[in-house]
Design an enzyme around this catalytic site. Sequence first.
Site, PDB file in Angstrom:
ATOM      1  N   ARG A 122       1.033  -1.039  -0.066  1.00  0.00           N
ATOM      2  CA  ARG A 122       0.097  -0.102   0.065  1.00  0.00           C
ATOM      3  C   ARG A 122       0.971   1.196   0.004  1.00  0.00           C
ATOM      4  O   ARG A 122       1.650   1.262   0.841  1.00  0.00           O
ATOM      5  CB  ARG A 122      -0.984  -0.048   1.279  1.00  0.00           C
ATOM      6  CG  ARG A 122      -1.573   1.264   1.395  1.00  0.00           C
ATOM      7  CD  ARG A 122      -2.760   1.193   2.414  1.00  0.00           C
ATOM      8  NE  ARG A 122      -3.919   0.363   1.892  1.00  0.00           N
ATOM      9  CZ  ARG A 122      -5.150   0.756   2.376  1.00  0.00           C
ATOM     10  NH1 ARG A 122      -5.298   1.399   3.378  1.00  0.00           N
ATOM     11  NH2 ARG A 122      -6.211   0.112   1.663  1.00  0.00           N
ATOM     12  N   HIS A 149      -7.166   1.184  -6.658  1.00  0.00           N
ATOM     13  CA  HIS A 149      -7.552   0.333  -5.544  1.00  0.00           C
ATOM     14  C   HIS A 149      -8.190  -0.950  -6.082  1.00  0.00           C
ATOM     15  O   HIS A 149      -9.295  -1.277  -5.804  1.00  0.00           O
ATOM     16  CB  HIS A 149      -8.261   1.143  -4.430  1.00  0.00           C
ATOM     17  CG  HIS A 149      -8.446   0.517  -3.151  1.00  0.00           C
ATOM     18  ND1 HIS A 149      -7.409  -0.860  -2.922  1.00  0.00           N
ATOM     19  CD2 HIS A 149      -8.846   0.769  -1.915  1.00  0.00           C
ATOM     20  CE1 HIS A 149      -7.751  -1.174  -1.469  1.00  0.00           C
ATOM     21  NE2 HIS A 149      -8.643  -0.185  -1.018  1.00  0.00           N
ATOM     22  N   GLN A 152     -10.211  -3.635  -3.868  1.00  0.00           N
ATOM     23  CA  GLN A 152     -11.393  -3.061  -3.590  1.00  0.00           C
ATOM     24  C   GLN A 152     -12.329  -3.245  -4.587  1.00  0.00           C
ATOM     25  O   GLN A 152     -13.351  -3.946  -4.429  1.00  0.00           O
ATOM     26  CB  GLN A 152     -11.329  -1.535  -3.101  1.00  0.00           C
ATOM     27  CG  GLN A 152     -12.611  -1.051  -2.753  1.00  0.00           C
ATOM     28  CD  GLN A 152     -13.109  -1.538  -1.388  1.00  0.00           C
ATOM     29  OE1 GLN A 152     -12.342  -1.577  -0.455  1.00  0.00           O
ATOM     30  NE2 GLN A 152     -14.182  -1.877  -1.366  1.00  0.00           N
ATOM     31  N   ASP A 244     -16.894   7.450  -1.832  1.00  0.00           N
ATOM     32  CA  ASP A 244     -15.820   7.286  -1.205  1.00  0.00           C
ATOM     33  C   ASP A 244     -15.650   8.790  -0.421  1.00  0.00           C
ATOM     34  O   ASP A 244     -16.244   9.608  -0.760  1.00  0.00           O
ATOM     35  CB  ASP A 244     -14.675   7.120  -2.107  1.00  0.00           C
ATOM     36  CG  ASP A 244     -13.253   6.932  -1.607  1.00  0.00           C
ATOM     37  OD1 ASP A 244     -13.152   6.593  -0.479  1.00  0.00           O
ATOM     38  OD2 ASP A 244     -12.314   7.037  -2.501  1.00  0.00           O
ATOM     39  N   CYS A 284     -16.575   2.003  -0.181  1.00  0.00           N
ATOM     40  CA  CYS A 284     -15.292   1.251   0.318  1.00  0.00           C
ATOM     41  C   CYS A 284     -14.881   1.306   1.817  1.00  0.00           C
ATOM     42  O   CYS A 284     -14.048   0.113   2.361  1.00  0.00           O
ATOM     43  CB  CYS A 284     -13.957   1.682  -0.519  1.00  0.00           C
ATOM     44  SG  CYS A 284     -13.531   3.441  -0.119  1.00  0.00           S
ATOM     45  N   ARG A 312     -13.766  -8.475   0.888  1.00  0.00           N
ATOM     46  CA  ARG A 312     -12.388  -8.216   0.607  1.00  0.00           C
ATOM     47  C   ARG A 312     -11.698  -9.721   0.806  1.00  0.00           C
ATOM     48  O   ARG A 312     -10.686  -9.983   0.211  1.00  0.00           O
ATOM     49  CB  ARG A 312     -11.884  -7.185   1.480  1.00  0.00           C
ATOM     50  CG  ARG A 312     -12.428  -5.689   1.280  1.00  0.00           C
ATOM     51  CD  ARG A 312     -11.840  -5.286  -0.187  1.00  0.00           C
ATOM     52  NE  ARG A 312     -10.487  -5.133  -0.086  1.00  0.00           N
ATOM     53  CZ  ARG A 312      -9.664  -3.989   0.367  1.00  0.00           C
ATOM     54  NH1 ARG A 312     -10.319  -3.109   0.946  1.00  0.00           N
ATOM     55  NH2 ARG A 312      -8.536  -4.001  -0.008  1.00  0.00           N
TER      56      ARG A 312
HETATM   57  N1   CP Z   1     -11.424   0.206   1.923  1.00  0.00           N
HETATM   58  C1   CP Z   1      -9.957  -0.145   2.445  1.00  0.00           C
HETATM   59  O1   CP Z   1      -9.320  -0.312   1.556  1.00  0.00           O
HETATM   60  O2   CP Z   1      -9.930   0.094   3.644  1.00  0.00           O
HETATM   61  P1   CP Z   1      -8.771   0.266   4.520  1.00  0.00           P
HETATM   62  O3   CP Z   1      -8.092   1.651   4.310  1.00  0.00           O
HETATM   63  O4   CP Z   1      -9.142   0.145   5.973  1.00  0.00           O
HETATM   64  O5   CP Z   1      -7.754  -0.650   4.159  1.00  0.00           O
HETATM   65  N1  NVA Z   2      -9.618   7.255  -1.533  1.00  0.00           N
HETATM   66  C1  NVA Z   2      -9.435   6.656  -0.177  1.00  0.00           C
HETATM   67  C2  NVA Z   2      -9.530   5.155  -0.145  1.00  0.00           C
HETATM   68  C3  NVA Z   2      -9.498   4.461   1.394  1.00  0.00           C
HETATM   69  C4  NVA Z   2      -9.797   3.167   1.326  1.00  0.00           C
HETATM   70  C5  NVA Z   2      -7.927   6.938   0.294  1.00  0.00           C
HETATM   71  O1  NVA Z   2      -7.188   6.825  -0.563  1.00  0.00           O
HETATM   72  O2  NVA Z   2      -7.664   7.363   1.285  1.00  0.00           O
END
Ligand code: CP
Ligand code: NVA
Length: 325
Positions: A122, A149, A152, A244, A284, A312
């Site tokens: 990540r 993502h 997701q 989101d 999400c 997930r």
């Molecule tokens: N939706 C999602 O990726 O959640 P987190 O940021 O908690 O991993």
């Molecule tokens: N768009 C958000 C998604 C979190 C799962 C971010 O990048 O923070």
Amino acid sequence: MQPDAGTSLKSVKRMPSPKTLPKIGASNFTRDIDLSQDELLALLDLTQQIKSSPSRFSKSLTGRYIALLFEKPSLRTRFTFELAIKQLGGDAVFSTGPIGDREPLQDVARNLDRWTNAIVARTFSQDTIDDLARWSSVPVINALSDRFHPCQALADVFTLQERFGDVRGLKLAFVGDGNNVANSLMLSALRLGMSFSIATPAGYAPDAEIVAQAEALAAVSGARLEIGNDPMNAVTGAQAVYTDVWISMGQEEEYAKRLADFAPYQVNQALLEKAGSDAVFLHCLPAKRGEEVTGEVMESSQSAVFDQAENRLHVQKALLLMLIA
Ligand code: CP
Ligand code: NVA
């Protein structure tokens, strides 16, 4: 092996043996389009089988070890990857912090690939994911970057398939920021033949290069892509409404400006009613109640946000099996 309780003989016969799992042609899952349409369909099919009979796959990753490198916070992604790996018989080592600060990224990748069977990362920049994939000899999975993502989106389309069966011809509306989650959702939904209608404030539309990829996928599947600024227009006739957060991780300094820019884009009961009483609400998570969504919508019977979160776990198991089992 004995079938799990509640599993019919017919569904057992249909299941792939863990030795004949479908495979992915690409070496990595850095972005949605690393999966072909057939591979995406195979992954969704495998996910269903894993979800209904998890114990059949409990030894599929025995002896496999996976590195989880997270530059940003996480609840769902970290837990579901760690639990997926452990429930498949493997194990994971988690580390947090910037990738490539203490030593060059190329060296990080070439250490980890000597000890592990995959790297789940990540990151802030998509380049970090792509560079890890370039330097690592083991598969790299994108667990969220500023651009995509994709894990997701796998859970999201699986959730829609669970709700609606055949998803072809459904209309999925996205209201809010044309960001990582919207980019991945747009690509995966169009690839499966869902129409995708996105409404963002001016200046927050999805990136032009990703829109061009989405248009190419829509041309193949026959689905419709609409990009605009009017939330009412986007959700009208939609079977699913998605949003989101307005301030993604790393954008905290833009808080005040974004709050003002996105204020007309809240998913509330009045907007959801435009879609219809049988439309499903998706997010999400994490969600900011009172910003992009009201508490009323989050808690309504139309909300499927915790199904998405559960899924997930199941889609990532399928992804891991297709990449490294
Ligand atoms: N939706 C999602 O990726 O959640 P987190 O940021 O908690 O991993
Ligand atoms: N768009 C958000 C998604 C979190 C799962 C971010 O990048 O923070």
